[in-house]
Design a protein around this motif. Structure first.
Motif, PDB file in Angstrom:
ATOM      1  N   ILE A   1     -20.108 -36.482 -13.453  1.00 24.84           N
ATOM      2  CA  ILE A   1     -18.885 -35.717 -13.710  1.00 24.84           C
ATOM      3  C   ILE A   1     -18.693 -34.696 -12.597  1.00 24.84           C
ATOM      4  O   ILE A   1     -19.620 -34.357 -11.862  1.00 24.84           O
ATOM      5  CB  ILE A   1     -18.941 -34.985 -15.074  1.00 24.84           C
ATOM      6  CG1 ILE A   1     -20.199 -34.128 -15.172  1.00 24.84           C
ATOM      7  CG2 ILE A   1     -18.869 -35.964 -16.224  1.00 24.84           C
ATOM      8  CD1 ILE A   1     -20.307 -33.344 -16.467  1.00 24.84           C
TER       9      ILE A   1
ATOM     10  N   HIS B   1     -16.131 -29.733 -14.351  1.00 25.88           N
ATOM     11  CA  HIS B   1     -15.863 -30.273 -15.687  1.00 25.88           C
ATOM     12  C   HIS B   1     -16.611 -29.434 -16.735  1.00 25.88           C
ATOM     13  O   HIS B   1     -17.731 -28.955 -16.474  1.00 25.88           O
ATOM     14  CB  HIS B   1     -16.295 -31.734 -15.769  1.00 25.88           C
ATOM     15  CG  HIS B   1     -15.821 -32.429 -17.000  1.00 25.88           C
ATOM     16  ND1 HIS B   1     -16.485 -32.327 -18.207  1.00 25.88           N
ATOM     17  CD2 HIS B   1     -14.751 -33.236 -17.218  1.00 25.88           C
ATOM     18  CE1 HIS B   1     -15.836 -33.047 -19.107  1.00 25.88           C
ATOM     19  NE2 HIS B   1     -14.781 -33.603 -18.544  1.00 25.88           N
TER      20      HIS B   1
ATOM     21  N   LYS C   1     -12.083 -45.220 -10.039  1.00 22.06           N
ATOM     22  CA  LYS C   1     -12.786 -44.564 -11.153  1.00 22.06           C
ATOM     23  C   LYS C   1     -13.631 -43.397 -10.631  1.00 22.06           C
ATOM     24  O   LYS C   1     -13.596 -42.289 -11.178  1.00 22.06           O
ATOM     25  CB  LYS C   1     -13.653 -45.578 -11.891  1.00 22.06           C
ATOM     26  CG  LYS C   1     -14.574 -44.996 -12.966  1.00 22.06           C
ATOM     27  CD  LYS C   1     -15.317 -46.124 -13.672  1.00 22.06           C
ATOM     28  CE  LYS C   1     -16.554 -45.633 -14.412  1.00 22.06           C
ATOM     29  NZ  LYS C   1     -16.238 -44.669 -15.487  1.00 22.06           N
TER      30      LYS C   1
ATOM     31  N   GLN D   1     -13.124 -39.326 -11.351  1.00 23.41           N
ATOM     32  CA  GLN D   1     -14.162 -38.455 -11.896  1.00 23.41           C
ATOM     33  C   GLN D   1     -14.436 -37.286 -10.949  1.00 23.41           C
ATOM     34  O   GLN D   1     -14.667 -36.162 -11.397  1.00 23.41           O
ATOM     35  CB  GLN D   1     -15.424 -39.276 -12.189  1.00 23.41           C
ATOM     36  CG  GLN D   1     -15.211 -40.195 -13.388  1.00 23.41           C
ATOM     37  CD  GLN D   1     -16.373 -41.119 -13.707  1.00 23.41           C
ATOM     38  OE1 GLN D   1     -16.161 -42.231 -14.171  1.00 23.41           O
ATOM     39  NE2 GLN D   1     -17.603 -40.680 -13.506  1.00 23.41           N
TER      40      GLN D   1
ATOM     41  N   ILE E   1     -14.777 -38.385 -17.668  1.00 21.71           N
ATOM     42  CA  ILE E   1     -16.214 -38.625 -17.567  1.00 21.71           C
ATOM     43  C   ILE E   1     -16.494 -40.128 -17.563  1.00 21.71           C
ATOM     44  O   ILE E   1     -15.616 -40.936 -17.863  1.00 21.71           O
ATOM     45  CB  ILE E   1     -16.962 -37.966 -18.754  1.00 21.71           C
ATOM     46  CG1 ILE E   1     -16.472 -38.592 -20.088  1.00 21.71           C
ATOM     47  CG2 ILE E   1     -16.742 -36.458 -18.744  1.00 21.71           C
ATOM     48  CD1 ILE E   1     -17.193 -38.060 -21.318  1.00 21.71           C
TER      49      ILE E   1
END
Length: 205
Positions: free
Chosen positions: A76, A80, A131, A135, A141
């Motif tokens: 992550i 975050h 992807k 992230q 996540i």
């Protein structure tokens, strides 16, 4: 070729095929999860590399195990909310945060998902590198193959966290259509059974 395998790892195999005088026209395409199997069952592909999970219950497809995929990292962005979580993160907490997943590319077979929790918010993206970028951007996540996440982890753009529930290993297969198989397909199947080819394709998966 399933999205979890870097497509450039297939290039040495193609180079040997052409050097051996292979005159068959080759078309490479990428698929995700059930889409890799779907490409075989619908005739969009004759051979699949990295088909994940169990084969569909349809005749006309043969398989051989490539590897058990297990080297995934839960990664992550450092900003975050979960980045500051101490210890292993439980599913109950993961459920409160958006997951980033690569969308299954199946056209006829049922779509498959891996690692999603029921009721979890989802952002679906078209490929594994997108992807990772999502992230890094802090949009959600998820797990990433270590070969994808390594540079971002080293640069601090992603941080690795542990979970209370481990991600199960997933088998990856070489799979092919048995109908109308020819010499070129047989050449690839034989090459894909060689230990050194398997090791190159599956390293870090």
């Amino acid at each position: 070729i399933d999205a979890v395998i870097p497509i450039e790892r297939v290039f040495p195999l193609l180079k040997r095929f052409y050097a051996a005088g292979g005159g068959t026209q080759i078309r490479l395409s990428g698929e995700v999860l059930g889409g890799t199997w779907d490409a075989l069952t619908t005739g969009r592909a004759d051979l699949a590399i990295g088909a994940p999970g169990d084969a569909p219950s349809r005749s006309g497809i043969a398989t051989q195990l490539l590897c058990m995929r297990s080297d995934f990292v839960f990664a992550i962005a450092p900003e975050h909310p979960l980045a500051g979580w101490e210890g292993a993160i439980p599913n109950s907490e993961l459920l409160c945060h958006r997951a980033i997943v690569v969308a299954d590319t199946s056209q006829e077979l049922d779509a498959r998902t891996v690692g999603l929790l029921e009721g979890q918010d989802v952002l679906r993206v078209p490929d594994i590198r997108t992807k990772a970028a999502a992230q890094v951007a802090g949009l959600g996540i998820g797990h990433l193959p270590r070969w994808v996440a390594a540079a971002d982890l080293a640069a601090g753009r992603l941080v690795e966290k542990t979970l209370t529930s481990s991600r199960p290993s997933l088998p990856l297969h070489i799979a092919w259509r048995t109908k109308d198989s020819g010499k070129a397909q047989s050449w690839f199947i034989e090459e894909l059974a060689r230990d050194e080819v398997i090791e190159r394709l599956s390293a870090g998966l």
